[in-house]
Write an enzyme that holds these catalytic residues in place. Sequence first.
Site, short mmCIF file in Angstrom:
data_model
loop_
_atom_site.label_atom_id
_atom_site.label_comp_id
_atom_site.label_asym_id
_atom_site.label_seq_id
_atom_site.Cartn_x
_atom_site.Cartn_y
_atom_site.Cartn_z
N HIS A 43 1.45 6.32 -62.09
CA HIS A 43 2.17 7.05 -63.14
C HIS A 43 2.02 6.45 -64.53
CE1 HIS A 43 4.26 9.78 -60.39
NE2 HIS A 43 4.45 8.75 -59.59
N CYS A 53 8.73 6.44 -52.62
CA CYS A 53 7.64 5.81 -53.37
C CYS A 53 7.42 4.38 -52.89
CB CYS A 53 7.94 5.82 -54.86
SG CYS A 53 7.79 7.45 -55.64
N ARG A 78 13.59 10.25 -53.50
CA ARG A 78 12.23 10.26 -54.03
C ARG A 78 11.72 8.84 -54.32
NH1 ARG A 78 7.73 12.38 -53.52
NH2 ARG A 78 7.50 10.22 -52.92
#
Length: 265
Positions: free
Chosen positions: A178, A226, A222
């Site tokens: 990211h 990860c 979420r």
Amino acid sequence: MRKRIKAVAVCVGIALTAPASAQEELNFDAYREMLADGNPAELYEMEGEELWRTARGPKNATLEQCDLGLGAGVVAGAAAQLPRYFEDAGRVQDLETRLMYCMDTLQGIPSKEIIDGKFLQGERARLAALVAYVVTHSKGEKIAVDLSHPKVKEMYELGERTFYYRLGVMDFSCASCHSQDGKRIRATQLPNITTREGAAEGWGSWPAYRVSSSQFWTMQHRLWDCFRQQRAAEPIFGSDVIIALSTFMAGKGNGIEAKWPGVKR
């Protein structure tokens, strides 16, 4: 409603099982627009509203006096200003940990039951429905986390360090996926969290309904996943590391409109 959800799921299933060359030709933006038009998260929102107003737990109380930062019972706009520091709890809390705190103090539902529980089950599943209810009342609001508070600033800085920290057997960090524009995993575009727009996209689209698994995932869920995908130690539910990452994303995305709840493949 059920027919529409089924149709959408079939369309997405076809897209995700198509050969790679065919996938390149598919317009995934169009699929996302179609999904958002009938977001099944609405069902969780309705469940959450009922849970908010229903007396439960050993204290047989509702959550209508829960203070999410804007006063007892005020839901509108509250999610857009979280995480924040709460004097009564003595810590920075995100939406999930704040709701968990209210369930404990107002209803007598032990936080330990949620922390030791499993995603999509029991009180943790009910907590997710409450999240859906609350965030819906901040849809379209601009993210507005108060970074001037020293405790929130401290949590933001911890989140930034965590974002770049490599860990696990794969030596990955959050930044591995990211920190660049244009990256994706299969049909999923990966937001560049190092930019203001990317941080707002990542933060402001979760919680979300996941069509591929017919599940509603919160931000805690979420981020936990990860860590799992990095083959790293999975964080404890409601722990500071998750709140820190949330504070980092939310604070970096300040001023940009949130789109809660999201819908994902």
